[in-house]
Design a protein around this motif. Structure first.
Motif, short mmCIF file in Angstrom:
data_model
loop_
_atom_site.label_atom_id
_atom_site.label_comp_id
_atom_site.label_asym_id
_atom_site.label_seq_id
_atom_site.Cartn_x
_atom_site.Cartn_y
_atom_site.Cartn_z
N LYS A 2 0.87 -1.17 0.00
CA LYS A 2 0.00 0.00 0.00
C LYS A 2 0.91 1.23 0.00
O LYS A 2 1.74 1.40 0.89
N ALA A 31 -0.51 1.03 -9.85
CA ALA A 31 -1.84 0.63 -9.41
C ALA A 31 -2.24 -0.76 -9.92
O ALA A 31 -3.18 -1.35 -9.41
N THR A 33 -0.58 -3.50 -9.52
CA THR A 33 -0.21 -4.56 -8.57
C THR A 33 -0.16 -4.09 -7.12
O THR A 33 0.12 -4.90 -6.23
N HIS A 34 -0.40 -2.81 -6.88
CA HIS A 34 -0.35 -2.28 -5.52
C HIS A 34 -1.60 -1.45 -5.25
O HIS A 34 -2.27 -0.99 -6.18
N GLU A 35 -1.88 -1.23 -3.97
CA GLU A 35 -2.95 -0.30 -3.61
C GLU A 35 -2.32 1.09 -3.53
O GLU A 35 -1.51 1.37 -2.63
N HIS A 37 -2.57 5.22 -3.31
CA HIS A 37 -3.31 6.42 -2.94
C HIS A 37 -2.44 7.63 -3.27
O HIS A 37 -1.30 7.73 -2.77
N GLN A 51 -11.32 8.46 -8.58
CA GLN A 51 -10.53 7.34 -9.07
C GLN A 51 -9.88 7.72 -10.40
O GLN A 51 -10.50 8.36 -11.25
N ALA A 55 -6.02 4.12 -9.28
CA ALA A 55 -5.58 4.69 -8.01
C ALA A 55 -6.67 5.59 -7.43
O ALA A 55 -7.53 6.11 -8.16
N THR A 56 -6.60 5.81 -6.12
CA THR A 56 -7.49 6.77 -5.46
C THR A 56 -6.75 8.09 -5.32
O THR A 56 -5.66 8.14 -4.74
N GLU A 76 -5.88 7.68 6.27
CA GLU A 76 -5.92 6.51 5.39
C GLU A 76 -5.05 5.38 5.97
O GLU A 76 -5.39 4.21 5.84
#
Length: 379
Positions: A2, A31, A33-35, A37, A51, A55-56, A76
């Motif tokens: 993350k 994004a 393969t990972h979360e 932000h 979005q 990604a956020t 977060e």
């Protein structure tokens, strides 16, 4: 992983206007393969989220931006912990990223991508113009676990300040810019292009003086200037004063979709900047087989003389000579284009993402190793 990525902006919800293409390319790849932000400090005036490319995006807004950005990262993190914090650009971005990382006991990367290391007092530009700026950068950059920069001149500047740094070019997305083989000129009139906002740092005065000198040699050329005018028509007026109106056309802002055919049809990219970490447009031009002549900054400096021609900043006569040299020597122009393209393809956006992911893993491994060592010493 993350990941918290802190940027000044360049991530507009449209994905096309008010964006930085290198940011979008990196965001999309991370994004997958990972979360991811992304905390954008000043994309919009009011706080909002959306979005984008998997990604956020957390837009912080204009009021108490740094404090609210750190709070947003912490909030977060409490929902689900971050593994790492990464800032692209130093200054406010690195301050937020490093401060949040220290508070949350996370590793932190800072990518120096702008004028953080320069002091151009005559045009009021650069992060080192005041003692406060110099102190802030010294403290923040030394507190980061890893510092990166896009080009060798930027890495050298960091080393001169006693800061260890890793070269990590922000590469071009070859899906958006599929490579085209360098091609011979098919017109007697050379097609030049300059892509940059009209501002003091990009130094269009030097560009226009160089073009006026080239025009006096009798070489036929046309120059397209692409970029937002921040100087209230000053550059346009200089074109008239230097009698360049029949050579120069102003096209204003262009999206990436609109820019590509302009670059594809060009014979030479000309840049006149006083400072650049990149620029990315040199890589985009190289991808479609167009070489660059410009001032001795960023990639232009590190590629010269084999894959670009670089001249001292503010030296319009040297810039004119370099432009003329390339326009009258087609073999040289094609050789520069071929070598530049090889470099751009080797260090594309995929390479950028892999480089940062490797640095993330290295930081995490080091953090875990240090933690194990501390635990062993206390038992």
């Amino acid at each position: 992983m993350k990941i918290a990525l802190v940027v000044p902006g360049g991530v507009d919800r449209s994905g096309e206007y008010r964006v930085i293409p290198a940011f979008l390319a990196l965001i999309e790849r991370l994004a997958r393969t990972h979360e991811l932000h992304v905390f954008a400090l000043h994309q919009e005036k009011r706080a909002a989220s959306w979005q984008l490319l998997g990604a956020t995006i957390h837009n912080i807004g204009d009021t108490r931006t740094r404090l609210r950005a750190m709070r947003a990262i912490r909030r977060e993190h409490l929902l689900a912990p971050f593994d790492i914090v990464h800032a692209i650009f130093s200054g406010s971005c690195s301050f937020v990223a490093v401060s949040a990382a220290k508070l949350l006991r996370l590793p932190c990367l800072v990518h120096v991508a702008g004028g953080e290391l320069v002091a151009l007092h005559d045009i009021g530009y650069g992060g080192r113009r005041s003692w406060k700026g110099r102190l802030r950068e010294a403290v923040i950059l030394r507190a980061a676990d890893v510092v990166t920069a896009a080009s060798s001149p930027m890495v050298d500047a960091l080393h001169a300040l006693g800061i260890a740094a890793v070269r990590a070019p922000l590469g071009v997305d070859l899906r958006s810019w599929p490579p085209m083989s360098p091609r011979a000129r098919c017109d007697t009139q050379a097609r030049l292009i300059h892509i940059a906002s009209l501002n003091r740092v990009k130094d269009q005065e030097t560009l226009l003086l160089a073009l006026a000198a080239v025009a006096k040699t009798g070489v036929a050329f046309h120059m397209d200037i692409v970029g937002v005018d921040t100087l209230d028509g000053e550059v346009h007026r200089r074109v008239a004063e230097l009698e360049l109106a029949r050579h120069v056309r102003f096209l204003g802002f262009k999206t990436q979709h609109e820019l590509r055919p302009l670059l594809e049809s060009a014979d030479l990219l000309v840049m006149s900047s006083l400072h650049e970490a990149g620029p990315l447009v040199t890589l985009e031009a190289a991808a479609v087989g167009v070489p660059t002549v410009g001032t001795e900054v960023g990639h232009i400096a590190e590629w010269s003389p084999s894959a670009a021609l670089a001249v001292p900043v503010r030296d319009w006569a040297a810039l004119a000579n370099a432009i003329h040299q390339v326009l009258v020597d087609e073999a040289l122009r094609l050789k520069l284009a071929e070598r530049a393209q090889r470099r751009a393809m080797l260090e594309d956006a995929d390479c950028t993402a892999r480089t940062f992911e490797a640095l993330y893993r290295r930081c995490l491994a080091r953090r875990y190793t240090d933690g194990d060592s501390r635990a062993a010493r206390t038992t």
